[in-house]
Design a protein around this motif. Structure first.
Motif, PDB file in Angstrom:
ATOM      1  N   LEU A  70       0.837  -1.204   0.000  1.00 39.22           N
ATOM      2  CA  LEU A  70       0.000   0.000   0.000  1.00 39.22           C
ATOM      3  C   LEU A  70       0.872   1.255   0.000  1.00 39.22           C
ATOM      4  N   ARG A  71       1.944   1.219   0.801  1.00 38.26           N
ATOM      5  CA  ARG A  71       2.819   2.384   0.901  1.00 38.26           C
ATOM      6  C   ARG A  71       3.592   2.601  -0.395  1.00 38.26           C
ATOM      7  N   LEU A  72       3.821   1.515  -1.130  1.00 38.81           N
ATOM      8  CA  LEU A  72       4.468   1.657  -2.440  1.00 38.81           C
ATOM      9  C   LEU A  72       3.519   2.379  -3.398  1.00 38.81           C
ATOM     10  N   VAL A  73       2.246   2.000  -3.362  1.00 37.57           N
ATOM     11  CA  VAL A  73       1.268   2.665  -4.219  1.00 37.57           C
ATOM     12  C   VAL A  73       1.141   4.132  -3.810  1.00 37.57           C
ATOM     13  N   ALA A  74       1.200   4.377  -2.483  1.00 39.90           N
ATOM     14  CA  ALA A  74       1.056   5.743  -1.977  1.00 39.90           C
ATOM     15  C   ALA A  74       2.242   6.617  -2.375  1.00 39.90           C
ATOM     16  N   GLY A  75       3.407   5.995  -2.497  1.00 47.09           N
ATOM     17  CA  GLY A  75       4.610   6.787  -2.753  1.00 47.09           C
ATOM     18  C   GLY A  75       5.359   7.107  -1.481  1.00 47.09           C
ATOM     19  N   LEU A  76       4.979   6.462  -0.381  1.00 45.37           N
ATOM     20  CA  LEU A  76       5.713   6.674   0.874  1.00 45.37           C
ATOM     21  C   LEU A  76       6.976   5.828   0.904  1.00 45.37           C
ATOM     22  N   GLU A  77       7.024   4.794   0.073  1.00 45.85           N
ATOM     23  CA  GLU A  77       8.249   4.005  -0.097  1.00 45.85           C
ATOM     24  C   GLU A  77       8.543   3.956  -1.592  1.00 45.85           C
ATOM     25  N   ASP A  78       9.826   3.852  -1.917  1.00 42.17           N
ATOM     26  CA  ASP A  78      10.206   3.702  -3.322  1.00 42.17           C
ATOM     27  C   ASP A  78      10.259   2.227  -3.685  1.00 42.17           C
ATOM     28  N   VAL A  79       9.815   1.894  -4.893  1.00 41.41           N
ATOM     29  CA  VAL A  79       9.898   0.497  -5.322  1.00 41.41           C
ATOM     30  C   VAL A  79      11.357   0.147  -5.585  1.00 41.41           C
ATOM     31  N   SER A  80      11.705  -1.139  -5.349  1.00 42.67           N
ATOM     32  CA  SER A  80      13.053  -1.597  -5.676  1.00 42.67           C
ATOM     33  C   SER A  80      13.077  -2.157  -7.088  1.00 42.67           C
ATOM     34  N   ALA A  81      11.916  -2.564  -7.581  1.00 37.68           N
ATOM     35  CA  ALA A  81      11.839  -3.107  -8.932  1.00 37.68           C
ATOM     36  C   ALA A  81      10.443  -2.867  -9.463  1.00 37.68           C
ATOM     37  N   GLY A  82      10.337  -2.791 -10.778  1.00 38.95           N
ATOM     38  CA  GLY A  82       9.032  -2.711 -11.406  1.00 38.95           C
ATOM     39  C   GLY A  82       8.512  -1.298 -11.579  1.00 38.95           C
ATOM     40  N   GLU A  83       7.265  -1.224 -11.992  1.00 40.25           N
ATOM     41  CA  GLU A  83       6.669   0.052 -12.359  1.00 40.25           C
ATOM     42  C   GLU A  83       5.277   0.172 -11.784  1.00 40.25           C
ATOM     43  N   ILE A  84       4.926   1.355 -11.322  1.00 43.89           N
ATOM     44  CA  ILE A  84       3.551   1.620 -10.907  1.00 43.89           C
ATOM     45  C   ILE A  84       3.001   2.677 -11.853  1.00 43.89           C
ATOM     46  N   ARG A  85       1.833   2.424 -12.417  1.00 38.31           N
ATOM     47  CA  ARG A  85       1.240   3.386 -13.348  1.00 38.31           C
ATOM     48  C   ARG A  85      -0.150   3.769 -12.871  1.00 38.31           C
ATOM     49  N   PHE A  86      -0.421   5.076 -12.921  1.00 42.14           N
ATOM     50  CA  PHE A  86      -1.779   5.572 -12.679  1.00 42.14           C
ATOM     51  C   PHE A  86      -2.286   6.067 -14.020  1.00 42.14           C
ATOM     52  N   ASP A  87      -3.389   5.520 -14.498  1.00 44.76           N
ATOM     53  CA  ASP A  87      -3.930   5.911 -15.805  1.00 44.76           C
ATOM     54  C   ASP A  87      -2.849   5.888 -16.878  1.00 44.76           C
ATOM     55  N   GLY A  88      -2.023   4.884 -16.846  1.00 47.03           N
ATOM     56  CA  GLY A  88      -1.007   4.724 -17.881  1.00 47.03           C
ATOM     57  C   GLY A  88       0.254   5.527 -17.647  1.00 47.03           C
ATOM     58  N   GLU A  89       0.220   6.494 -16.718  1.00 47.23           N
ATOM     59  CA  GLU A  89       1.389   7.329 -16.471  1.00 47.23           C
ATOM     60  C   GLU A  89       2.237   6.689 -15.364  1.00 47.23           C
ATOM     61  N   VAL A  90       3.541   6.568 -15.608  1.00 48.83           N
ATOM     62  CA  VAL A  90       4.414   5.966 -14.603  1.00 48.83           C
ATOM     63  C   VAL A  90       4.588   6.950 -13.448  1.00 48.83           C
ATOM     64  N   VAL A  91       4.306   6.500 -12.226  1.00 47.15           N
ATOM     65  CA  VAL A  91       4.359   7.422 -11.090  1.00 47.15           C
ATOM     66  C   VAL A  91       5.499   7.090 -10.125  1.00 47.15           C
ATOM     67  N   ASN A  92       6.376   6.178 -10.511  1.00 43.81           N
ATOM     68  CA  ASN A  92       7.466   5.752  -9.616  1.00 43.81           C
ATOM     69  C   ASN A  92       8.183   6.905  -8.923  1.00 43.81           C
ATOM     70  N   GLU A  93       8.400   7.989  -9.672  1.00 42.63           N
ATOM     71  CA  GLU A  93       9.214   9.074  -9.133  1.00 42.63           C
ATOM     72  C   GLU A  93       8.369  10.175  -8.498  1.00 42.63           C
ATOM     73  N   LEU A  94       7.057  10.017  -8.491  1.00 39.38           N
ATOM     74  CA  LEU A  94       6.213  11.106  -7.988  1.00 39.38           C
ATOM     75  C   LEU A  94       5.990  10.986  -6.482  1.00 39.38           C
ATOM     76  N   THR A  95       5.854  12.145  -5.825  1.00 36.78           N
ATOM     77  CA  THR A  95       5.557  12.157  -4.389  1.00 36.78           C
ATOM     78  C   THR A  95       4.069  11.850  -4.192  1.00 36.78           C
ATOM     79  N   PRO A  96       3.678  11.503  -2.954  1.00 33.69           N
ATOM     80  CA  PRO A  96       2.259  11.201  -2.716  1.00 33.69           C
ATOM     81  C   PRO A  96       1.310  12.302  -3.193  1.00 33.69           C
ATOM     82  N   PRO A  97       1.568  13.583  -2.870  1.00 29.28           N
ATOM     83  CA  PRO A  97       0.611  14.582  -3.348  1.00 29.28           C
ATOM     84  C   PRO A  97       0.583  14.681  -4.877  1.00 29.28           C
ATOM     85  N   GLU A  98       1.746  14.463  -5.505  1.00 31.69           N
ATOM     86  CA  GLU A  98       1.752  14.516  -6.968  1.00 31.69           C
ATOM     87  C   GLU A  98       0.963  13.361  -7.572  1.00 31.69           C
ATOM     88  N   ARG A  99       0.917  12.234  -6.856  1.00 30.88           N
ATOM     89  CA  ARG A  99       0.160  11.097  -7.365  1.00 30.88           C
ATOM     90  C   ARG A  99      -1.336  11.302  -7.188  1.00 30.88           C
TER      91      ARG A  99
END
Ligand SMILES: Nc1ncnc2c1ncn2[C@@H]1O[C@H](COP(=O)(O)OP(=O)(O)OP(=O)(O)O)[C@@H](O)[C@H]1O
Ligand SMILES: [Mg+2]
Lengths: 343, 278
Positions: free
Chosen positions: A46-75
């Protein structure tokens, strides 16, 4: 409003791999529940989806946009924490206003949103109180209110009800379901309470040791568990597992097998397609139903859920019937075997 | 002996002991007040309740720039408090909340700094003060006092920040707060008791400091209170004006007592309250 995709997501803390290769596709406005035993990585995911932790591998996308590098408020997420995490020195109003102020929302609009959230959650009268002057349920509501005012794309809940007593939990569960219908956000909800999972979820994600064991609607998971873990995890009391062998003359596709059968499908005192004999260990009467524990000479007693009061003497011998259509079959690795395998 | 008499005796013993401790703690101050009221000629006569005579107090302010000295002490101590709290809070946030390599080493180094006796750093500090052109100026004292106020400020605040729930910080992050906002708008208000406690201790330490103040100042105008008091001299080399010295001591002790009394409740809660509940 967001479709959330996780592709090959992994997380390691030092050398410990907490989340391993998670692939999920959550639909827009879906209510998804993560369940699993304690320590399986629900909160971490859950915290990975939130952006409170950084993923060690893989990609998280919101509506097709990669959000790996975005902060929680930006997501555009909002989160309700297990401990509520209200700001103790701020009033209810200020708690809900804090994020809006930081986002430099127009004063009048911000005020309107806070009032609206307060109205939905019946907090109108409590706006001037400090968190310490509120009951547990009220604090919970403020935490949800704070999340609503942000008007998030994605709502995240981490065991939001686990600090409440049973009655309040039922009430808040219903409110959260209502809230989901009212708001059009995608919701992810972490719990280890089965009832919450079964009643709230559009789909459930069952996690174990950092891996997804099955994804499906509550009924799918109940009726067609993909493996022994899910079968044992969903349903209460949990499914019974009995060691089994193939009858002679059947081509054996798998070596060791286990038969799984849910307590509610067993027939007490009535022989069925198959029957077992045992000794009554204990009877728990819950009023509408009784749980009967039968000793078959195995490690674990067989649990039978019986409608009404089971009037059985302890230590008495009893026959339990297993209807074939309610039995599941698992191979040595715990995988569910298709029914066709019965032949 | 019955249980009742034993308990009564125990209670009497308890109060006796308490009275003794109070006497031990308060008597010197009481004696200073008494002495400050006596003219020089009566100084060594034992008299527990002399009539209040303020002549010594006038003399203290008339014979040297004592008002100026008090102001100096106030400036130095306040600057030390503000700087230690500001620097300490920021350092404590980093040390308490951010994971980085060498964090505990750094924390223990900071603590280690406070273990050097003042004399050990005196000459080095003196060179530094000279090099910075701060000799005989108040900033030299502010700078040197930070050596002993910062370590405990950082330590106490780090402990307090660690005790704050992590989820509180994360809630603020989700709300869009940047680290500086988190420190000032979320942590600062919750650390009130800790800030008051450490601030007061820093103030007292700076107010009482003698060695650096003696070494780094030269002129009477730049002296702080402890040095000024120590350097009060009589008409001849063979006479110490005890009355003046006592009057001066009383004048500079009273503000501390008032401060402690004002913040008494906050100090106690600061020393005991470890965690802040949500
Ligand atoms: N910051 C961290 N550093 C190291 N290990 C961590 C960290 N956070 C979590 N873990 C580990 O990751 C694993 C999963 O933790 P997580 O909190 O996600 O479990 P959970 O499924 O939410 O459990 P629970 O139901 O008890 O809340 C645990 O073994 C935990 O010790
Ligand atoms: Mg958790």
């Amino acid at each position: 409003m967001a479709r959330i995709e996780l592709a090959g997501v992994g997380k390691r803390f030092g050398s410990v791999e907490t989340i391993r290769d998670v692939n999920l596709d959550l639909h827009d406005r879906e209510f998804v529940v993560f369940v699993g035993p304690s320590g399986c990585g629900k909160s971490t995911l859950l915290r990975l989806v939130a952006g409170l932790e950084d993923v060690s591998a893989g990609e998280i996308r919101f509506d097709g946009e990669v959000v790996n590098e975005l902060t929680p408020p930006e997501r555009g997420i909002a989160m309700v924490f297990q401990s509520y995490a209200l700001y103790p020195h701020m009033s209810v109003y200020e708690n809900m206003m804090f994020g809006l102020k930081l986002a430099k929302t127009d004063r009048a609009a911000a005020e309107r949103r806070v009032r609206e959230a307060a109205r939905i959650l019946q907090l109108d009268r409590l706006l001037d109180r400090k968190p310490r002057e509120l009951s547990g349920g009220q604090r919970q509501r403020v935490a949800i209110g704070r999340a609503i005012t942000r008007d998030p794309r994605v709502f995240l809940f981490d065991e939001p009800l686990s600090n409440l007593d049973a009655a309040l939990r039922v009430q808040m569960r219903i409110e959260i379901a209502k809230l989901h219908r009212r708001l059009d956000a995608t919701m992810i909800y972490v719990t280890h309470d089965q009832v919450e999972a079964m009643t709230l979820a559009d789909r459930i994600v069952v996690l174990d040791a950092g891996e997804v064991r099955q994804v499906g609607t509550p009924i799918e998971l109940y009726q067609h568990p993909a493996n022994r873990f899910v079968a044992g995890f969903i349903g209460s009391p949990k499914m019974n597992f009995l060691p089994a062998t193939y009858p002679k003359g059947i081509a054996i596709p798998h070596e060791a097998v286990e038969v799984g059968v849910r307590p509610e499908h067993l027939r007490l005192g009535e022989p069925a397609d198959a029957s077992v004999e045992g000794r009554v260990l204990a009877v728990e009467r819950l009023g509408a139903e009784s749980w009967v524990y039968v000793d078959l000479g195995l490690d674990d007693p067989l649990v039978v859920k019986h409608a009404g009061m089971a009037d059985l003497p302890p230590e008495g011998a009893v026959t339990v019937g297993l209807p074939a259509e309610a039995c599941y079959l698992f191979d040595g690795q715990g995988r569910s075997l298709p029914r066709a395998a019965f032949g | 002996m019955s249980r009742r008499t034993r308990r009564r005796l125990g209670r009497v013993g308890f109060y006796l002991l308490m009275a003794l401790i109070v006497l031990y703690a308060v008597f010197p101050f009481y004696w200073a007040i008494v002495s400050s009221f006596k003219p020089g000629s009566e100084m060594f006569r034992i008299d527990f309740f002399p009539p209040p005579n303020l002549a010594n107090y006038y003399a203290v302010f008339a014979e040297q720039p004592f008002g100026r000295n008090i102001l100096n002490s106030l400036i130095v101590a306040s600057a030390v408090v503000v700087l230690s709290l500001a620097l300490g809070l920021l350092a404590a946030f980093a040390l308490g909340r951010i994971r980085f390599r060498g964090r505990s080493l750094l924390l223990f180094t900071i603590l280690g700094v406070s273990m050097f006796p003042q004399v050990a750093v005196l000459s080095g500090m003196f060179e530094l003060v000279r090099a910075l052109g701060l000799y005989n100026r108040l900033p030299s004292l502010v700078l040197s006092y930070l050596i002993f106020t910062l370590p405990f400020t950082v330590w106490v605040l780090t402990t307090f920040i660690r005790a704050l729930p992590k989820e509180l910080e994360e809630a603020a992050i989700v709300d869009g707060a940047k680290p500086f906002t988190i420190v000032t708008r979320v942590f600062l208000p919750l650390l009130g008791p800790a800030l008051i406690t450490t601030g007061l201790l820093a103030f007292i330490a700076a107010w009482n400091e003698f060695l650096f103040a003696l070494t780094f100042t030269l002129s009477g105008e730049q002296r702080t209170v402890p040095v000024a008091i120590a350097l009060i001299s009589g008409a001849s080399a063979y006479e110490l004006p005890w009355g003046n010295i006592m009057a001066a001591s009383v004048v500079v002790t009273v503000p501390l007592i008032v401060l402690v009394l004002i913040f008494q409740r906050r100090i106690v809660s600061g020393l005991t309250a470890g965690a802040v509940k949500g």
